[in-house]
Design a protein around this motif. Structure first.
Motif, PDB file in Angstrom:
ATOM      1  N   ALA A 140       8.091   1.483   0.453  1.00 30.72           N
ATOM      2  CA  ALA A 140       6.669   1.459   0.078  1.00 30.72           C
ATOM      3  C   ALA A 140       6.241   0.307  -0.820  1.00 30.72           C
ATOM      4  CB  ALA A 140       6.252   2.787  -0.568  1.00 30.72           C
ATOM      5  N   ARG A 141       7.139  -0.556  -1.257  1.00 28.07           N
ATOM      6  CA  ARG A 141       6.708  -1.640  -2.159  1.00 28.07           C
ATOM      7  C   ARG A 141       5.770  -2.615  -1.455  1.00 28.07           C
ATOM      8  NH1 ARG A 141       7.788  -6.727  -4.282  1.00 28.07           N
ATOM      9  NH2 ARG A 141       9.314  -7.288  -2.698  1.00 28.07           N
ATOM     10  N   CYS A 142       6.047  -2.910  -0.178  1.00 28.84           N
ATOM     11  CA  CYS A 142       5.229  -3.879   0.556  1.00 28.84           C
ATOM     12  C   CYS A 142       4.434  -3.242   1.686  1.00 28.84           C
ATOM     13  CB  CYS A 142       6.109  -4.986   1.136  1.00 28.84           C
ATOM     14  SG  CYS A 142       6.874  -6.041  -0.118  1.00 28.84           S
ATOM     15  N   ALA A 143       4.572  -1.931   1.876  1.00 32.63           N
ATOM     16  CA  ALA A 143       3.918  -1.252   2.996  1.00 32.63           C
ATOM     17  C   ALA A 143       2.859  -0.290   2.486  1.00 32.63           C
ATOM     18  CB  ALA A 143       4.940  -0.492   3.839  1.00 32.63           C
ATOM     19  N   THR A 144       1.686  -0.334   3.129  1.00 32.79           N
ATOM     20  CA  THR A 144       0.561   0.512   2.740  1.00 32.79           C
ATOM     21  C   THR A 144       0.034   1.254   3.962  1.00 32.79           C
ATOM     22  OG1 THR A 144      -0.094  -1.060   1.017  1.00 32.79           O
ATOM     23  CG2 THR A 144      -1.763   0.538   1.728  1.00 32.79           C
ATOM     24  N   LEU A 145      -0.279   2.519   3.791  1.00 29.44           N
ATOM     25  CA  LEU A 145      -0.967   3.298   4.817  1.00 29.44           C
ATOM     26  C   LEU A 145      -2.446   3.329   4.470  1.00 29.44           C
ATOM     27  CD1 LEU A 145      -1.333   5.376   7.142  1.00 29.44           C
ATOM     28  CD2 LEU A 145      -0.689   7.160   5.485  1.00 29.44           C
TER      29      LEU A 145
ATOM     30  N   ILE B  21       2.568  -7.916   8.622  1.00 30.04           N
ATOM     31  CA  ILE B  21       2.517  -6.983   9.752  1.00 30.04           C
ATOM     32  C   ILE B  21       1.315  -6.083   9.555  1.00 30.04           C
ATOM     33  CG2 ILE B  21       3.683  -5.126  11.012  1.00 30.04           C
ATOM     34  CD1 ILE B  21       6.332  -6.129   9.763  1.00 30.04           C
ATOM     35  N   ARG B  22       0.528  -5.913  10.619  1.00 33.53           N
ATOM     36  CA  ARG B  22      -0.529  -4.905  10.628  1.00 33.53           C
ATOM     37  C   ARG B  22      -0.355  -4.075  11.891  1.00 33.53           C
ATOM     38  NH1 ARG B  22      -3.085  -9.553   8.633  1.00 33.53           N
ATOM     39  NH2 ARG B  22      -4.453  -9.286   6.806  1.00 33.53           N
ATOM     40  N   THR B  23      -0.437  -2.767  11.763  1.00 37.42           N
ATOM     41  CA  THR B  23      -0.426  -1.918  12.944  1.00 37.42           C
ATOM     42  C   THR B  23      -1.690  -1.072  12.957  1.00 37.42           C
ATOM     43  OG1 THR B  23       0.756  -0.021  11.961  1.00 37.42           O
ATOM     44  CG2 THR B  23       2.097  -1.815  12.863  1.00 37.42           C
ATOM     45  N   VAL B  24      -2.147  -0.769  14.161  1.00 33.58           N
ATOM     46  CA  VAL B  24      -3.339   0.054  14.363  1.00 33.58           C
ATOM     47  C   VAL B  24      -2.929   1.238  15.227  1.00 33.58           C
ATOM     48  CG1 VAL B  24      -5.673   0.133  15.316  1.00 33.58           C
ATOM     49  CG2 VAL B  24      -4.851  -1.957  14.196  1.00 33.58           C
ATOM     50  N   ALA B  25      -3.014   2.449  14.671  1.00 28.23           N
ATOM     51  CA  ALA B  25      -2.572   3.649  15.392  1.00 28.23           C
ATOM     52  C   ALA B  25      -1.154   3.463  15.894  1.00 28.23           C
ATOM     53  CB  ALA B  25      -3.529   3.968  16.540  1.00 28.23           C
TER      54      ALA B  25
ATOM     55  N   PHE C 272      -2.758   0.940   9.752  1.00 24.15           N
ATOM     56  CA  PHE C 272      -4.035   1.642   9.876  1.00 24.15           C
ATOM     57  C   PHE C 272      -3.882   2.834  10.818  1.00 24.15           C
ATOM     58  CE2 PHE C 272      -5.160  -2.831   9.011  1.00 24.15           C
ATOM     59  CZ  PHE C 272      -5.940  -2.661   7.877  1.00 24.15           C
ATOM     60  N   SER C 273      -4.300   4.002  10.348  1.00 26.85           N
ATOM     61  CA  SER C 273      -4.241   5.212  11.165  1.00 26.85           C
ATOM     62  C   SER C 273      -5.606   5.869  11.193  1.00 26.85           C
ATOM     63  CB  SER C 273      -3.221   6.211  10.601  1.00 26.85           C
ATOM     64  OG  SER C 273      -1.908   5.720  10.711  1.00 26.85           O
ATOM     65  N   GLY C 274      -5.968   6.418  12.334  1.00 25.88           N
ATOM     66  CA  GLY C 274      -7.219   7.141  12.445  1.00 25.88           C
ATOM     67  C   GLY C 274      -7.086   8.544  11.885  1.00 25.88           C
TER      68      GLY C 274
ATOM     69  N   PRO D  80      -0.606  10.761  14.762  1.00 29.61           N
ATOM     70  CA  PRO D  80      -1.311  11.110  13.522  1.00 29.61           C
ATOM     71  C   PRO D  80      -0.857  10.259  12.344  1.00 29.61           C
ATOM     72  CG  PRO D  80       0.328  12.775  14.084  1.00 29.61           C
ATOM     73  CD  PRO D  80       0.258  11.838  15.253  1.00 29.61           C
ATOM     74  N   PRO D  81      -1.663  10.218  11.278  1.00 29.21           N
ATOM     75  CA  PRO D  81      -1.322   9.416  10.100  1.00 29.21           C
ATOM     76  C   PRO D  81       0.040   9.746   9.490  1.00 29.21           C
ATOM     77  CG  PRO D  81      -3.618  10.093   9.995  1.00 29.21           C
ATOM     78  CD  PRO D  81      -3.012  10.820  11.166  1.00 29.21           C
ATOM     79  N   SER D  82       0.527  10.952   9.719  1.00 30.06           N
ATOM     80  CA  SER D  82       1.835  11.331   9.164  1.00 30.06           C
ATOM     81  C   SER D  82       2.954  10.433   9.683  1.00 30.06           C
ATOM     82  CB  SER D  82       2.143  12.790   9.497  1.00 30.06           C
ATOM     83  OG  SER D  82       2.175  13.000  10.909  1.00 30.06           O
ATOM     84  N   ILE D  83       2.765   9.855  10.872  1.00 31.25           N
ATOM     85  CA  ILE D  83       3.799   8.980  11.430  1.00 31.25           C
ATOM     86  C   ILE D  83       3.884   7.691  10.620  1.00 31.25           C
ATOM     87  CG2 ILE D  83       4.521   7.678  13.466  1.00 31.25           C
ATOM     88  CD1 ILE D  83       4.790  10.759  13.696  1.00 31.25           C
ATOM     89  N   ALA D  84       2.747   7.069  10.357  1.00 33.61           N
ATOM     90  CA  ALA D  84       2.753   5.864   9.533  1.00 33.61           C
ATOM     91  C   ALA D  84       3.237   6.171   8.118  1.00 33.61           C
ATOM     92  CB  ALA D  84       1.360   5.243   9.499  1.00 33.61           C
ATOM     93  N   GLN D  85       2.888   7.342   7.607  1.00 32.24           N
ATOM     94  CA  GLN D  85       3.337   7.727   6.269  1.00 32.24           C
ATOM     95  C   GLN D  85       4.860   7.821   6.214  1.00 32.24           C
ATOM     96  OE1 GLN D  85       1.486   8.074   3.422  1.00 32.24           O
ATOM     97  NE2 GLN D  85       3.503   8.208   2.446  1.00 32.24           N
TER      98      GLN D  85
END
Length: 271
Positions: free
Chosen positions: A236-241, A172-176, A214-216, A223-228
């Protein structure tokens, strides 16, 4: 009202046709062919290029489009003029690339009797929307083929919600990505969406799927805090911001996409 600040302006006659032409201009150089996909609830518009069915398929999901004409008035047609999800797909050189527009985008609304303004406002992530989008994914994925899901903005939420229902998702990849619409709406003090499913609620269900969000760094909409929050909820083992400097919600992500796409989602080794 829900995220009216994302897309302003008033609808005008012919905008749908202009947006459709613009989509074709993006798709044709990338050899992406347009087609309609019939699902139980909606007729969806897709673009595809499949040349090696023996290889994985990368499937892109569009953002919310032109959901609102003003802060308080929904648009009459959610079709995006600047289809950032399609631009991402067009910049992907992979052998198998598919793009899915959201319900009621690009497909003429008279051909889509189920379309109602609620499906690009408060029910944009409703159960029937997720079911329809998942059916469209199945339309393209061959038996035994793995799929890499990519979603822009609200399409990121759908990528996660779809992944939670499938067993063939390799990444999975997300952008914003709007991965927690309840928190986004709270931050902007706008109307909540109780009729919509929330991606963060299935974070644990997709926790074993390699993923990058990916967050801008300059994104004030999501904002990046949402992806965080989502990464933390997943364990968090398989998920990266990955925070991209200088990028806003509607920056030219497609120009950066080849570089960002090269970052491979992986799961951390367990101790």
């Amino acid at each position: 009202m829900v995220l009216a600040l994302i897309l302003g302006g008033c609808a005008d006659p012919g905008r749908h046709a202009d947006a459709s032409r613009h989509a074709d201009e993006l798709a044709q150089p990338a050899h992406l062919k347009r087609e309609l996909i019939k699902t139980d609830s909606f007729i969806l518009t897709g673009f595809y290029r499949i040349t090696r069915p023996d290889l994985p398929l990368t499937l892109y999901i569009e953002g919310d489009g032109k959901a609102w004409a003003t802060r308080s008035q929904p648009s009459t047609d959610p079709t995006p003029y600047k289809a950032l999800g399609l631009a991402l797909a067009a910049s992907d050189p992979a052998a198998n690339v598919v793009y899915l527009a959201r319900p009621c985008q690009f497909t003429p609304i008279p051909d889509n009797p189920r379309c109602d303004v609620t499906y690009w406002t408060d029910k944009r992530f409703a159960e029937e929307v997720v079911v329809a989008m998942n059916q469209a994914v199945t339309h393209y994925v061959a038996v035994g083929q793995q799929v890499n899901l990519v979603g822009y903005s609200g399409g990121g939420a759908l990528a996660v919600l779809i992944a939670a229902r499938r067993h063939d998702v390799a990444s999975i990849r997300t952008v914003a990505g709007n991965l927690d619409h309840a928190e986004v709406n709270r931050l902007h003090r706008v109307t909540p969406m109780p009729a919509s499913l929330n991606a963060i609620d299935v974070a644990r269900q997709v926790a074993s799927i390699p993923q990058i969000h990916f967050s801008g760094a300059e994104d004030s909409v999501v904002p990046p805090s949402i992806a965080q929050r989502f990464v933390e909820a997943s364990g968090a083992r398989c998920a990266t911001l990955y925070v991209v400097p200088g990028m806003t919600h509607e920056s030219e992500w497609a120009q950066r996409w080849p570089e960002l796409l090269a970052k491979t989602p992986v799961c951390a080794r367990t101790p």
